[in-house]
Design an enzyme around this catalytic site. Structure first.
Site, PDB file in Angstrom:
ATOM      1  CG  PHE A 134     -37.691  -3.422 -85.231  1.00 29.57           C
ATOM      2  CD1 PHE A 134     -36.331  -3.197 -85.122  1.00 29.57           C
ATOM      3  CD2 PHE A 134     -38.121  -4.702 -85.568  1.00 29.57           C
ATOM      4  CE1 PHE A 134     -35.410  -4.226 -85.328  1.00 29.57           C
ATOM      5  CE2 PHE A 134     -37.216  -5.732 -85.778  1.00 29.57           C
ATOM      6  CZ  PHE A 134     -35.858  -5.494 -85.658  1.00 29.57           C
ATOM      7  CG  ASP A 219     -44.576  -4.451 -89.390  1.00 27.08           C
ATOM      8  OD1 ASP A 219     -45.051  -5.534 -88.987  1.00 27.08           O
ATOM      9  OD2 ASP A 219     -43.355  -4.209 -89.422  1.00 27.08           O
ATOM     10  CE  LYS A 248     -42.092  -9.249 -82.728  1.00 24.15           C
ATOM     11  NZ  LYS A 248     -40.844  -9.736 -82.170  1.00 24.15           N
TER      12      LYS A 248
HETATM   13  C1  LIG Z   1     -43.321  -4.620 -86.042  1.00 23.31           C
HETATM   14  C2  LIG Z   1     -42.280  -5.616 -86.417  1.00 23.31           C
HETATM   15  N1  LIG Z   1     -42.078  -5.888 -87.721  1.00 23.31           N
HETATM   16  C3  LIG Z   1     -41.172  -6.810 -88.125  1.00 23.31           C
HETATM   17  C4  LIG Z   1     -40.386  -7.473 -87.199  1.00 23.31           C
HETATM   18  C5  LIG Z   1     -39.386  -8.484 -87.661  1.00 23.31           C
HETATM   19  O1  LIG Z   1     -39.833  -9.760 -87.354  1.00 23.31           O
HETATM   20  P1  LIG Z   1     -38.808 -11.005 -87.296  1.00 23.31           P
HETATM   21  O2  LIG Z   1     -37.861 -10.729 -86.181  1.00 23.31           O
HETATM   22  O3  LIG Z   1     -39.699 -12.194 -87.089  1.00 23.31           O
HETATM   23  O4  LIG Z   1     -38.138 -11.074 -88.616  1.00 23.31           O
HETATM   24  C6  LIG Z   1     -40.556  -7.207 -85.833  1.00 23.31           C
HETATM   25  C7  LIG Z   1     -39.721  -7.890 -84.828  1.00 23.31           C
HETATM   26  O5  LIG Z   1     -39.608  -7.486 -83.693  1.00 23.31           O
HETATM   27  C8  LIG Z   1     -41.524  -6.259 -85.435  1.00 23.31           C
HETATM   28  O6  LIG Z   1     -41.710  -5.956 -84.141  1.00 23.31           O
END
Ligand SMILES: Cc1ncc(COP(=O)(O)O)c(C=O)c1O
Length: 395
Positions: A134, A219, A248
């Site tokens: 994700f 990520d 986050k």
């Molecule tokens: C690993 C990862 N990358 C990117 C995102 C996207 O972040 P946001 O919801 O703040 O845009 C998330 C959200 O759960 C995530 O878990």
């Protein structure tokens, strides 16, 4: 406000893309939140891994209040002290090769920025990502997301992605070539079911990227800021990434995220090639500075490692006794998943947990995910975890 009112008001005016629980929350302190009826819940999901220092930590609310009264937004064409403090702090808490950061408002934007940077640095346009990953929901992030349910509705907007199974170096090597700008990976897959790779996987990816002249993007939107028991999850393997994303926990509840990189990659972008109106505003940076201060001063990374180890042991002991219900337990630090055998049973756990006063999340269909605040008091944690486990065991 009654829940029926909330339902009615939402039905009239909210874009119907979010399935809500029948609970309206009004306040929070530490790892407890309250709803409109005065019911209290222990929060084992921390706003999806965001409120890493708990709800409304005084250091965070004071920093926000003070900065809000001083200066909130200036645009990035002026310097502000909170932003300067934050980029220095980020360089301090990340591995030495990561020196440069750019501040944005969400994890998705951080991922988009990372992909753009990799394209500028390599001149290439392909990306390889992992199944069940994700990375966010913008068109850029959807390009590399490894979950069809998120990609499919927007297929017409997206180029064909190269998605390989997570934790499979042969597949990664086979997908990588000299058209690839980068391999993007979560060091532990969060939304995909708390998938922890085998030791050496990330180092193997590093080698594959190097062999193809491609970059490695970590990520760490979910795993960063101590969630897995290290400031960055990459540190478990000592692997060097070219680009890291954070989000986050960085703002502890205030929207802020970042993508960070090395000198070598930073040299490949020119003035004006990226920008943002709100990203890096003084208010968000003051919030992040306060969060990082608490995380460091209260030794929450170390706490995440120690308490996370106890939590995994606890979940494993439960799993041993409930083999009929639990397939396995996975996790690192305070990012733990209990994998249930029956997705139908798992589907009801989050709703039933509300009835016993716990906020918990089920991801990837059958994985009960525990990712509380890194400073959750043990007197909140254990009864709440046991209340959830009782539901797992229940007939
Ligand atoms: C690993 C990862 N990358 C990117 C995102 C996207 O972040 P946001 O919801 O703040 O845009 C998330 C959200 O759960 C995530 O878990």
């Amino acid at each position: 406000m009654k829940i029926e009112d909330a339902r009615e008001r939402e039905a009239a005016n909210f874009l119907p893309v979010v399935k809500r629980h029948p609970v309206a929350l009004v306040s929070g302190a530490g790892s407890r939140v309250r709803d409109v009826d005065g019911r209290e819940f222990v929060d084992l999901m921390a706003g999806w891994g965001v409120t890493c220092i708990g709800h409304c930590h005084p250091a965070l609310t004071d920093a926000i209040a003070q900065q809000a009264g001083r200066l909130m937004q200036t645009t990035n064409i002026f310097y502000t002290l909170p932003q300067l403090d934050l980029i220095e702090r980020l360089a301090e808490i990340t591995p030495p090769e990561i020196t440069r950061s750019f501040l944005v408002n969400s994890g998705t934007e951080a991922v988009d920025g990372a992909l753009k940077l990799a394209h500028r640095a390599t001149g290439r346009s392909q990306f390889v990502s992992t199944l069940n990953s994700f990375h966010g929901r913008s068109i850029g992030a959807l390009r590399v997301i490894g979950q069809d349910k998120h990609r499919k509705p927007y297929q017409g907007l997206l180029p064909e992605g190269r998605v390989v199974p997570f934790d499979d170096l042969d597949a990664a090597a086979a997908a990588m070539d000299r058209d690839c700008a980068a391999f993007i990976v979560e060091p532990v897959q969060g939304e995909g079911g708390v998938n922890v790779p085998t030791d050496g996987y990330l180092l193997g990816l590093r080698e594959i990227c190097d062999a193809n002249g491609a970059l490695l993007i970590a990520d760490e939107v979910q795993t960063g800021i101590g969630r897995t028991g290290r400031m960055l999850a990459l540190e478990h393997d000592g692997v060097k990434a070219d680009i890291v994303t954070l989000g986050k926990g960085l703002g502890g509840g205030f929207p802020i995220a970042a993508f960070l990189t090395t000198e070598a990659v930073a040299e490949t972008v020119a003035l004006g090639e990226h920008g943002t109106t709100f990203g890096g505003n003084a208010l968000a940076c003051a919030a992040a500075n306060a969060v990082l201060g608490v995380v460091v001063d209260e030794k929450l990374v170390e706490r995440s490692a120690a308490l996370g180890a106890k939590l995994i042991d606890h979940l494993r002991a439960f799993a041993e006794q409930h083999r009929d219900r639990v397939d396995t337990v996975r996790g690192r630090g305070l990012l733990c998943g209990l994998v249930m055998r029956d997705p139908q049973r798992a589907a009801g756990i989050a709703a039933r947990a509300l009835e016993v006063g716990v906020l918990v999340n089920v991801t990837a269909g059958n994985v009960v995910r525990f990712f509380p605040a890194l400073n959750i008091p043990e007197q909140d944690l254990w009864p709440a975890v046991d209340a959830v486990l009782a539901l797992v065991a229940d007939d």
